[in-house]
Design a protein around this motif. Structure first.
Motif, PDB file in Angstrom:
ATOM      1  N   TYR A  40       0.831  -1.194   0.000  1.00 14.29           N
ATOM      2  CA  TYR A  40       0.000   0.000   0.000  1.00 14.29           C
ATOM      3  C   TYR A  40       0.872   1.252   0.000  1.00 14.29           C
ATOM      4  O   TYR A  40       0.618   2.208  -0.730  1.00 14.29           O
ATOM      5  CB  TYR A  40      -0.928   0.000   1.221  1.00 14.29           C
ATOM      6  CG  TYR A  40      -2.114   0.912   1.069  1.00 14.29           C
ATOM      7  CD1 TYR A  40      -3.277   0.476   0.450  1.00 14.29           C
ATOM      8  CD2 TYR A  40      -2.072   2.226   1.540  1.00 14.29           C
ATOM      9  CE1 TYR A  40      -4.371   1.312   0.303  1.00 14.29           C
ATOM     10  CE2 TYR A  40      -3.159   3.071   1.396  1.00 14.29           C
ATOM     11  CZ  TYR A  40      -4.304   2.604   0.779  1.00 14.29           C
ATOM     12  OH  TYR A  40      -5.380   3.439   0.624  1.00 14.29           O
ATOM     13  N   PHE A  43       2.995   2.604  -3.429  1.00 20.24           N
ATOM     14  CA  PHE A  43       2.428   3.545  -4.391  1.00 20.24           C
ATOM     15  C   PHE A  43       2.715   4.988  -3.979  1.00 20.24           C
ATOM     16  O   PHE A  43       3.032   5.832  -4.814  1.00 20.24           O
ATOM     17  CB  PHE A  43       0.920   3.311  -4.545  1.00 20.24           C
ATOM     18  CG  PHE A  43       0.607   2.030  -5.246  1.00 20.24           C
ATOM     19  CD1 PHE A  43       0.524   1.994  -6.633  1.00 20.24           C
ATOM     20  CD2 PHE A  43       0.409   0.858  -4.543  1.00 20.24           C
ATOM     21  CE1 PHE A  43       0.247   0.810  -7.300  1.00 20.24           C
ATOM     22  CE2 PHE A  43       0.133  -0.331  -5.196  1.00 20.24           C
ATOM     23  CZ  PHE A  43       0.057  -0.358  -6.576  1.00 20.24           C
ATOM     24  N   ASP A  44       2.620   5.268  -2.680  1.00 16.74           N
ATOM     25  CA  ASP A  44       2.954   6.611  -2.195  1.00 16.74           C
ATOM     26  C   ASP A  44       4.440   6.891  -2.369  1.00 16.74           C
ATOM     27  O   ASP A  44       4.832   7.992  -2.751  1.00 16.74           O
ATOM     28  CB  ASP A  44       2.569   6.760  -0.724  1.00 16.74           C
ATOM     29  CG  ASP A  44       1.061   6.745  -0.518  1.00 16.74           C
ATOM     30  OD1 ASP A  44       0.331   7.175  -1.435  1.00 16.74           O
ATOM     31  OD2 ASP A  44       0.620   6.304   0.557  1.00 16.74           O
ATOM     32  N   SER A  47       5.185   7.707  -5.950  1.00 15.67           N
ATOM     33  CA  SER A  47       4.702   9.051  -6.261  1.00 15.67           C
ATOM     34  C   SER A  47       5.642  10.118  -5.701  1.00 15.67           C
ATOM     35  O   SER A  47       5.946  11.103  -6.380  1.00 15.67           O
ATOM     36  CB  SER A  47       3.294   9.234  -5.692  1.00 15.67           C
ATOM     37  OG  SER A  47       2.851  10.546  -5.892  1.00 15.67           O
ATOM     38  N   ASP A  64       2.733   8.486 -14.133  1.00 14.13           N
ATOM     39  CA  ASP A  64       1.864   7.489 -13.531  1.00 14.13           C
ATOM     40  C   ASP A  64       2.599   6.157 -13.467  1.00 14.13           C
ATOM     41  O   ASP A  64       2.770   5.482 -14.486  1.00 14.13           O
ATOM     42  CB  ASP A  64       0.573   7.348 -14.329  1.00 14.13           C
ATOM     43  CG  ASP A  64      -0.425   6.422 -13.641  1.00 14.13           C
ATOM     44  OD1 ASP A  64      -0.315   6.233 -12.413  1.00 14.13           O
ATOM     45  OD2 ASP A  64      -1.309   5.894 -14.338  1.00 14.13           O
ATOM     46  N   ALA A  66       1.591   3.627 -11.484  1.00 12.22           N
ATOM     47  CA  ALA A  66       0.726   2.641 -10.841  1.00 12.22           C
ATOM     48  C   ALA A  66       0.862   1.263 -11.471  1.00 12.22           C
ATOM     49  O   ALA A  66       0.980   0.260 -10.761  1.00 12.22           O
ATOM     50  CB  ALA A  66      -0.729   3.102 -10.886  1.00 12.22           C
ATOM     51  N   VAL A  69       4.391  -0.359 -10.701  1.00 11.14           N
ATOM     52  CA  VAL A  69       4.476  -0.710  -9.278  1.00 11.14           C
ATOM     53  C   VAL A  69       3.589  -1.917  -8.994  1.00 11.14           C
ATOM     54  O   VAL A  69       4.007  -2.862  -8.304  1.00 11.14           O
ATOM     55  CB  VAL A  69       4.090   0.496  -8.385  1.00 11.14           C
ATOM     56  CG1 VAL A  69       3.933   0.084  -6.930  1.00 11.14           C
ATOM     57  CG2 VAL A  69       5.123   1.603  -8.508  1.00 11.14           C
ATOM     58  N   ALA A  70       2.371  -1.932  -9.520  1.00 10.23           N
ATOM     59  CA  ALA A  70       1.463  -3.062  -9.314  1.00 10.23           C
ATOM     60  C   ALA A  70       2.047  -4.345  -9.895  1.00 10.23           C
ATOM     61  O   ALA A  70       1.987  -5.405  -9.262  1.00 10.23           O
ATOM     62  CB  ALA A  70       0.100  -2.765  -9.950  1.00 10.23           C
ATOM     63  N   VAL A 105      -2.653  -3.825  -3.556  1.00 10.69           N
ATOM     64  CA  VAL A 105      -2.480  -3.419  -4.955  1.00 10.69           C
ATOM     65  C   VAL A 105      -3.828  -3.099  -5.589  1.00 10.69           C
ATOM     66  O   VAL A 105      -3.982  -2.076  -6.261  1.00 10.69           O
ATOM     67  CB  VAL A 105      -1.734  -4.514  -5.754  1.00 10.69           C
ATOM     68  CG1 VAL A 105      -1.836  -4.277  -7.248  1.00 10.69           C
ATOM     69  CG2 VAL A 105      -0.276  -4.581  -5.324  1.00 10.69           C
ATOM     70  N   ARG A 108      -5.353   0.112  -4.292  1.00 10.44           N
ATOM     71  CA  ARG A 108      -4.701   1.320  -4.803  1.00 10.44           C
ATOM     72  C   ARG A 108      -4.934   1.530  -6.294  1.00 10.44           C
ATOM     73  O   ARG A 108      -4.899   2.657  -6.765  1.00 10.44           O
ATOM     74  CB  ARG A 108      -3.194   1.258  -4.528  1.00 10.44           C
ATOM     75  CG  ARG A 108      -2.809   1.378  -3.077  1.00 10.44           C
ATOM     76  CD  ARG A 108      -3.352   2.625  -2.399  1.00 10.44           C
ATOM     77  NE  ARG A 108      -2.852   3.858  -2.926  1.00 10.44           N
ATOM     78  CZ  ARG A 108      -1.896   4.592  -2.396  1.00 10.44           C
ATOM     79  NH1 ARG A 108      -1.347   4.203  -1.268  1.00 10.44           N
ATOM     80  NH2 ARG A 108      -1.509   5.705  -2.962  1.00 10.44           N
ATOM     81  N   THR A 109      -5.153   0.458  -7.053  1.00 17.93           N
ATOM     82  CA  THR A 109      -5.327   0.614  -8.504  1.00 17.93           C
ATOM     83  C   THR A 109      -6.789   0.623  -8.932  1.00 17.93           C
ATOM     84  O   THR A 109      -7.145   1.344  -9.852  1.00 17.93           O
ATOM     85  CB  THR A 109      -4.580  -0.486  -9.276  1.00 17.93           C
ATOM     86  OG1 THR A 109      -5.059  -1.762  -8.855  1.00 17.93           O
ATOM     87  CG2 THR A 109      -3.085  -0.390  -9.046  1.00 17.93           C
ATOM     88  N   GLU A 113     -10.375   6.359  -4.380  1.00 20.04           N
ATOM     89  CA  GLU A 113      -9.230   7.256  -4.244  1.00 20.04           C
ATOM     90  C   GLU A 113      -8.712   7.138  -2.805  1.00 20.04           C
ATOM     91  O   GLU A 113      -9.474   7.278  -1.848  1.00 20.04           O
ATOM     92  CB  GLU A 113      -9.651   8.694  -4.545  1.00 20.04           C
ATOM     93  CG  GLU A 113      -8.529   9.681  -4.503  1.00 20.04           C
ATOM     94  CD  GLU A 113      -7.502   9.461  -5.605  1.00 20.04           C
ATOM     95  OE1 GLU A 113      -6.335   9.785  -5.367  1.00 20.04           O
ATOM     96  OE2 GLU A 113      -7.868   8.959  -6.684  1.00 20.04           O
TER      97      GLU A 113
END
Length: 171
Positions: A40, A43-44, A47, A64, A66, A69-70, A105, A108-109, A113
């Motif tokens: 979790y 992702f932060d 970013s 992006d 995402a 990372v996923a 994952v 977050r995807t 939000e």
């Protein structure tokens, strides 16, 4: 021990060993929780890294991350499940181990939000997270069972099978 406890042909005991493994649920539960938290936060972290690189004048960095990372987290989870099964983890603990990272994952995807769903009214929150968590469960079952099978093959290939070759050294 009765014949019913161990089974006349050993099948119930073998089925329990496949389902539960020799390594307990405790390890899988801890790694599932740790995997959820790290996944979790990844992702932060990605970013923040993109923002920091952009503020330093870096160009050509995708904004992006995402999907990469996923994908990296999914691959890392699958490798972890295979390794867990190779050292004696069962199929059910392997599914539990995979669920935590996959839940993070997918939240977050595909989930709501992050940090924006008010918890004061639980119904919208539950509706928003139900679908990603259900998909995460399906993915965890698929990866857990496949990872268990691959892990047991790896354990057999890696010399984990007992063919009695080392019996002379212990006598």
């Amino acid at each position: 021990m009765t014949g019913r406890d161990r089974g006349d042909d050993g099948r119930p005991a073998a089925l329990a060993r496949v389902a539960l493994g020799e390594t307990g649920f405790e390890r899988a539960a801890v790694w599932s929780a740790v995997g959820f938290a790290v996944s979790y936060a990844a992702f932060d972290a990605a970013s923040i890294a993109v923002d920091a690189a952009a503020s330093l004048g870096a160009t050509g960095i995708p904004q992006d991350l995402a999907a990469p990372v996923a994908g990296a987290l999914a691959v890392l989870t699958a490798v972890g499940v295979v390794a867990f099964a190779a050292v004696g983890g069962g199929a059910l603990p392997a599914v539990l181990l995979a669920y935590g990272p996959f839940a993070a994952v997918l939240l977050r995807t595909a989930g709501p939000e992050p940090y924006s769903v008010p918890l004061s009214d639980p119904v919208p929150f539950l509706v928003a997270v139900a679908e990603p968590l259900g998909v995460a469960l399906a993915a965890a079952v698929a990866v857990g069972v496949a990872g268990y099978a691959i892990g047991r093959v790896v354990a057999g290939v890696g010399g984990g099978n007992d063919d009695g070759a080392g019996a002379e050294a212990t006598e």
